[in-house]
Design a protein around this motif. Structure first.
Motif, PDB file in Angstrom:
ATOM      1  N   THR A 159       0.827  -1.202   0.000  1.00  0.00           N
ATOM      2  CA  THR A 159       0.000   0.000   0.000  1.00  0.00           C
ATOM      3  C   THR A 159       0.869   1.262   0.000  1.00  0.00           C
ATOM      4  N   LYS A 160       0.214   2.388  -0.112  1.00  0.00           N
ATOM      5  CA  LYS A 160       0.898   3.690  -0.097  1.00  0.00           C
ATOM      6  C   LYS A 160       1.697   3.889   1.187  1.00  0.00           C
ATOM      7  N   GLN A 209      -3.346   4.233  -2.338  1.00  0.00           N
ATOM      8  CA  GLN A 209      -4.248   4.161  -1.191  1.00  0.00           C
ATOM      9  C   GLN A 209      -3.502   3.671   0.048  1.00  0.00           C
ATOM     10  N   THR A 210      -3.876   4.212   1.194  1.00  0.00           N
ATOM     11  CA  THR A 210      -3.349   3.706   2.460  1.00  0.00           C
ATOM     12  C   THR A 210      -4.149   2.476   2.875  1.00  0.00           C
ATOM     13  N   GLY A 254     -14.092   0.008  -5.134  1.00  0.00           N
ATOM     14  CA  GLY A 254     -13.256   1.175  -5.313  1.00  0.00           C
ATOM     15  C   GLY A 254     -12.735   1.266  -6.735  1.00  0.00           C
ATOM     16  N   ALA A 270      -5.734   2.071   5.658  1.00  0.00           N
ATOM     17  CA  ALA A 270      -6.992   2.532   6.254  1.00  0.00           C
ATOM     18  C   ALA A 270      -8.029   2.840   5.183  1.00  0.00           C
ATOM     19  N   GLU A 271      -7.604   3.427   4.086  1.00  0.00           N
ATOM     20  CA  GLU A 271      -8.530   3.730   2.995  1.00  0.00           C
ATOM     21  C   GLU A 271      -9.023   2.448   2.327  1.00  0.00           C
ATOM     22  N   LEU A 272      -8.135   1.488   2.141  1.00  0.00           N
ATOM     23  CA  LEU A 272      -8.507   0.228   1.507  1.00  0.00           C
ATOM     24  C   LEU A 272      -9.477  -0.576   2.364  1.00  0.00           C
ATOM     25  N   LYS A 273      -9.333  -0.471   3.668  1.00  0.00           N
ATOM     26  CA  LYS A 273     -10.189  -1.228   4.581  1.00  0.00           C
ATOM     27  C   LYS A 273     -11.637  -0.723   4.589  1.00  0.00           C
ATOM     28  N   LYS A 274     -11.886   0.405   3.973  1.00  0.00           N
ATOM     29  CA  LYS A 274     -13.249   0.919   3.859  1.00  0.00           C
ATOM     30  C   LYS A 274     -14.000   0.286   2.682  1.00  0.00           C
ATOM     31  N   GLN A 331     -13.343  -7.612   3.318  1.00  0.00           N
ATOM     32  CA  GLN A 331     -12.380  -6.562   3.012  1.00  0.00           C
ATOM     33  C   GLN A 331     -11.147  -7.148   2.323  1.00  0.00           C
TER      34      GLN A 331
END
Length: 284
Positions: free
Chosen positions: A82-83, A108-109, A101, A111-115, A130
């Motif tokens: 990830t980023k 993407q971080t 997405g 945290a962003e991917l986990k959304k 996820q």
């Protein structure tokens, strides 16, 4: 795979396997019976390609839990970064195909991917799945191996990952020594420096590259292109104590090819249809 297709839960699929085995006059003690018979007669392992998209979304904890129940020898995972430098499991470099997405994963971080949902095109029951981290997958697998006699190992496709953090996580969960690592020759050489005993598995599509790859990488195995495989090549590799893996995917993921793989004596076949492999090799 399209959203209109109905995906079945693992328990239903395993129930179907038991019924099919009973039909052939065998014990419906199903998977245990199958594993014993396959080991005794074929001595060939099975790798679940990204888990099993027949059962649950690829490269998710749901599909990995399902194929662990199927007692596969390997689970193939695709590792990316990830980023913010976290290791996650996703085949594509972009999010578009398998998640809700869009765009490049590397932007993407974690945290962003986990959304995001990693169940694009699947039924509602999977929408909370996820993108898993490598650490989450390792935790799942380590717990399984601790509590079960038959071990399942990782087949790591090094898509976009530095060797050091990859080695560190697998070592922490006791999974490094039995994992096999697939990737570019350059990646595998770098991995070898970080973990000299790692089981390297370069791809082999052209036979004229064989000697160079053996001398350069000293591989544990080759992932041999299915069209390139023949009895002579399998014998040559086995004579040098190199194992033979092959992907039976897409148009090759058929019972006739599973039977051919068994006849050739290859060590591991990778498939999207684990249950079909089991059914074919236990009834012929």
């Amino acid at each position: 795979m399209h959203g209109s297709i109905k995906y079945v839960a693992c328990s239903f699929v395993i129930g179907c396997l038991a019924a099919q085995i009973t039909t052939y006059g065998q014990s419906p003690d199903s998977l245990g019976y199958y594993r014993t018979k396959l080991t005794a007669h074929h001595k060939m392992g099975v790798s679940a390609h990204r888990g099993s998209s027949e059962i649950a979304p690829e490269n998710t904890l749901a599909t990995f839990r399902a194929v662990l129940q199927l007692q596969v020898d390997y689970i193939e995972i695709d590792v990316r970064t990830t980023k913010d430098g976290q290791l996650i499991i996703l085949h594509d470099a972009t999010l578009n195909r398998t998640t809700n997405g869009t765009g490049s994963l590397k932007e993407q971080t974690l945290a962003e991917l986990k959304k995001l949902s990693a169940a694009q095109g699947y039924d509602e029951q999977f929408q909370k799945e996820q993108i898993p981290t490598l650490e989450e997958v390792c935790q799942l697998l380590a717990n399984w191996n601790t509590n079960h006699t038959g071990k399942t190992n990782l087949y790591v496709d090094c898509k976009d990952v530095a060797p050091a953090p990859l080695v560190a996580i697998l070592s922490n969960y006791g999974l490094l020594n039995d994992a096999v690592f697939y990737g570019s020759d350059e990646m595998l050489l770098a991995l070898q420096k970080a973990a000299p005993t790692a089981k390297l598995m370069p791809g082999l599509k052209k036979i004229d590259t064989l000697t160079d790859k053996i001398n350069k990488l000293h591989p544990y195995a080759f992932d041999v292109s299915w069209p390139a495989l023949n009895e002579s090549l399998v014998g040559q590799l086995h004579q040098q104590r190199i194992k033979v893996f092959s992907d039976l995917l897409d148009g090759y993921d058929l019972p006739t090819q599973y039977a051919k793989a068994a006849q050739l004596g290859i060590d591991v076949i990778q498939t999207d249809h684990v249950l079909s492999v089991y059914r074919t090799l236990t009834t012929k």
